[in-house]
Motif scaffolding. Structure first.
Motif, short mmCIF file in Angstrom:
data_model
loop_
_atom_site.label_atom_id
_atom_site.label_comp_id
_atom_site.label_asym_id
_atom_site.label_seq_id
_atom_site.Cartn_x
_atom_site.Cartn_y
_atom_site.Cartn_z
N ARG A 1 -7.40 9.91 4.68
CA ARG A 1 -7.13 9.93 3.24
C ARG A 1 -8.39 10.24 2.44
N HIS A 2 -9.51 10.29 3.15
CA HIS A 2 -10.83 10.45 2.51
C HIS A 2 -11.12 9.27 1.59
N ALA A 3 -10.82 8.08 2.11
CA ALA A 3 -10.99 6.86 1.34
C ALA A 3 -11.83 5.84 2.11
N ALA A 4 -12.74 6.33 2.97
CA ALA A 4 -13.48 5.41 3.85
C ALA A 4 -14.86 5.04 3.30
N GLY A 5 -15.09 5.30 2.03
CA GLY A 5 -16.33 4.83 1.39
C GLY A 5 -17.58 5.39 2.04
N ASP A 6 -18.59 4.53 2.21
CA ASP A 6 -19.90 4.96 2.72
C ASP A 6 -19.82 5.55 4.12
N ASP B 1 6.74 11.31 -0.77
CA ASP B 1 7.09 10.78 -2.09
C ASP B 1 6.46 9.41 -2.37
N LEU B 2 5.67 8.90 -1.43
CA LEU B 2 5.15 7.54 -1.59
C LEU B 2 3.74 7.54 -2.18
N ALA B 3 3.11 6.37 -2.18
CA ALA B 3 1.91 6.14 -2.99
C ALA B 3 0.69 6.97 -2.58
N HIS B 4 0.53 7.21 -1.29
CA HIS B 4 -0.69 7.90 -0.83
C HIS B 4 -0.32 9.20 -0.13
N ASP B 5 -1.34 10.08 0.01
CA ASP B 5 -1.14 11.25 0.86
C ASP B 5 -0.80 10.77 2.26
N ASP C 1 0.84 -1.21 0.00
CA ASP C 1 0.00 0.00 0.00
C ASP C 1 0.87 1.26 0.00
N ALA C 2 2.01 1.19 0.68
CA ALA C 2 2.91 2.35 0.74
C ALA C 2 3.71 2.52 -0.55
N GLY C 3 3.69 1.49 -1.41
CA GLY C 3 4.51 1.54 -2.62
C GLY C 3 5.97 1.22 -2.34
N LEU C 4 6.18 0.42 -1.28
CA LEU C 4 7.54 0.03 -0.91
C LEU C 4 7.71 -1.48 -1.11
N THR C 5 8.91 -1.96 -0.87
CA THR C 5 9.16 -3.40 -0.91
C THR C 5 9.72 -3.83 0.45
N ARG C 6 9.74 -5.13 0.66
CA ARG C 6 10.26 -5.66 1.92
C ARG C 6 11.68 -5.15 2.20
N ALA C 7 12.43 -4.98 1.13
CA ALA C 7 13.84 -4.57 1.29
C ALA C 7 13.96 -3.16 1.86
N ASP C 8 12.88 -2.37 1.76
CA ASP C 8 12.93 -1.01 2.30
C ASP C 8 12.73 -0.98 3.82
N VAL C 9 12.26 -2.08 4.37
CA VAL C 9 11.88 -2.10 5.79
C VAL C 9 13.11 -2.35 6.65
#
Ligand SMILES: [Zn+2]
Lengths: 137, 402
Positions: B366-371, B243-247, B53-61
């Motif tokens: 993120r304003h991504a909580a749907g209903d 710089d990552l995938a979401h706000d 979800d963050a747009g990262l890989t395991r190697a970044d952790v």
């Protein structure tokens, strides 16, 4: 844990609290008293929880108190605890608060603030626990 | 109802953390009844989801924080998980503060990022209390709550410990069983809007009051669920998160309060250390209760929410019952509480429980909580507690870094 489904939960032994349990066996509620600040404390500790002093000794107390809060357990913790039974926090006349059971015929008679008197109940093979009952009014 | 506006000034409000760290990725597994899934598998699935979800890989952790699982206790939980994932962190720790672990761990993680102990931290938790707990483990959990010498012998169950708080609040402030039930009803209203929630069928106050008594005054529907599930987040510096995938969702404040372990030794039955936790979190954030657009409050049993509403400053002490009755907690209310459904209706897999409140807070911000989206949500408070109202952590999160 020793067969919790069939036996009452027993307090583990420890040197510091032994006078408390010995007192219960002898029909006396005993608490630690601090010579520095003249207050009682519960549970037993190696220092006074009020002033930090260490001049602690055991004294028998009145065994009178009041209900600080209570609940009626409708689903017992194990078959050794047939429900319903009352678990309460008891404010002792001498100050400290302790957890106990209130033994009462009709659990509907217990209320916050009600006056209580200690009594002593055999617990397992060789323990005695302080429990409470509603004081005669 | 008007909420009190206040915050306190502390000698060191921890401003070095404010706005420096952000949540960049989140993920939940399915929740509810998941037979055949081990806690470790749930934990790993959630972690992988959050990393993606963050747009990262395991190697970044390079940091991994976990908590142990009751259904699969491990001596070295975080290390075992790193091994499973084949990551090799420089910061790796399993934390134990009961239900409060979730947010105290975030507090530690934020501090670790700011002090350079790690750059990208995964916080992951999973457990399967519903499907994998053996009878012996379940008995152990019940019987090991409380003081071994001076509480446990009297046979209090976990609901009974919390019932002592409810009864004291009722006696002191006139709070009613109906008001407590209103908390369960509001959580269920939110859950009805959440497709992932374990329990979604609407309930009424009468339904709660006519469910069977567990420990007076608590009925079955005053008690949280027993569930399986895993949840994880990725935390990094605010700079990197941008710089990552979401706000990014920014960490503006954190505060803890620890008052006791055993309820018989609590300073008060009706005022908890959530008060200090909230004061400290708001002081760091420079915000107050009025600024919060929603709150996710620890709801293992309904009375915890009641006390937390008061102690966190959302209403005055003693007015929690009236605040609930005003409809504030429900969807569209003045303070939506537990917008995912909470432990009462979304899921409660034990110590990981509040992770789902955290991922939900991120989706809201993120304003991504749907209903169930809280309109224009800017700031939110999340709170968790462990023990019997013993250790509390509050976090203030925001979609704004300022
Ligand atoms: Zn003293």
């Amino acid at each position: 844990m020793n067969a919790p489904n069939h036996e009452k939960i027993l307090p583990p032994d420890g040197e510091l609290a032994r006078p408390y349990w010995d007192g219960a066996r002898e029909g006396e509620l005993r608490l630690q008293h601090c010579a520095d600040c003249d207050q009682f404390q519960f549970y037993p500790r190696i220092i006074c929880s009020h002033c930090g002093g260490d001049k602690l000794s055991w004294r028998a107390v009145s065994g009178r108190g009041r209900v600080a809060s209570f609940t009626v357990v409708r689903r017992g913790i194990s078959p050794a605890y047939p429900a319903p039974y009352v678990v309460a926090l008891v404010d002792l006349e001498e100050g400290p608060r302790m957890m106990s059971n209130i033994r009462v015929e009709d659990v509907g008679n217990v209320s916050v603030g009600a006056a209580l008197t200690v009594r002593f109940e055999p617990w397992g093979a060789d323990h005695v626990l302080p429990v409470f009952e509603l004081s005669e009014s | 109802m008007r909420r009190a506006r206040w915050w306190c000034v502390l000698a060191n409000p921890g401003r070095a953390l404010r706005g420096k760290v952000a949540i960049a990725g989140v993920a939940d597994t399915a929740v509810g009844v998941l037979p055949g899934r081990t806690p470790m598998e749930l934990c790993v699935e959630a972690a992988l989801g959050a990393i993606e979800d963050a747009g990262l890989t395991r190697a970044d952790v390079d940091g991994l924080l976990t908590c142990n699982a009751m259904a699969q206790p491990l001596m070295y939980h975080a290390e075992a998980m790193a091994e499973y994932l084949q990551i090799f962190p420089r910061y790796c720790l399993s934390v134990g503060a009961g239900g409060g672990t979730t947010f105290s761990i975030i507090h530690h993680a934020a501090s670790a990022i700011v002090t350079g102990m790690a750059d990208v931290i995964v916080v992951a938790m999973g457990d399967s209390l519903r499907s994998s707990l053996t009878r012996e483990q379940a008995t152990q959990v019940q019987a090991s709550t409380g003081h071994p010498q001076f509480e446990q012998p009297y046979g209090a169950t976990v609901p009974a410990y919390y019932a002592l708080i409810a009864q004291a609040h009722m006696a002191e402030y006139g709070t009613t069983a109906e008001q407590l039930a209103g908390i369960a009803v509001a959580c269920r209203q939110h859950a009805a809007l959440n497709p992932t929630a374990q329990m979604r069928d609407p309930i009424t106050v009468d339904d709660v009051l006519s469910s069977r008594l567990i420990a007076d005054p608590l009925h079955l529907l005053d008690c949280s669920l027993v569930s399986d599930g895993g949840s994880a987040i990725v935390l990094c510096s605010a700079e990197r998160a941008a710089d990552l995938a979401h706000d990014p969702v920014y960490f503006l404040g954190a505060g803890e309060g620890h008052s006791h372990e055993h309820i018989s030794a609590a300073r008060s039955l009706t005022t908890s250390a959530a008060r200090e936790a909230g004061q400290r979190a708001f002081a760091m954030a420079g915000l107050g209760p009025d600024d919060m657009d929603f709150a996710q409050l620890y709801d293992c049993f309904t009375p915890t929410v009641l006390v937390e509403l008061e102690d966190l400053g959302f209403c005055a002490k003693g007015e929690g019952g009236a605040f609930v009755e005003s409809g504030a907690l429900a969807p569209g209310g003045s303070l939506p509480v537990n917008t995912h459904g909470g432990l009462l209706s979304h899921c409660h897999p034990g110590n990981p429980g509040s992770m789902f409140a955290l991922t939900e807070a991120v989706w809201q911000l993120r304003h991504a909580a749907g209903d169930r989206q809280v309109a224009a949500a800017r700031h939110g408070l999340v709170h968790a507690q462990g023990g019997i109202m013993s250790s509390h952590t509050a976090l203030v999160l925001s979609r704004e870094a300022v």
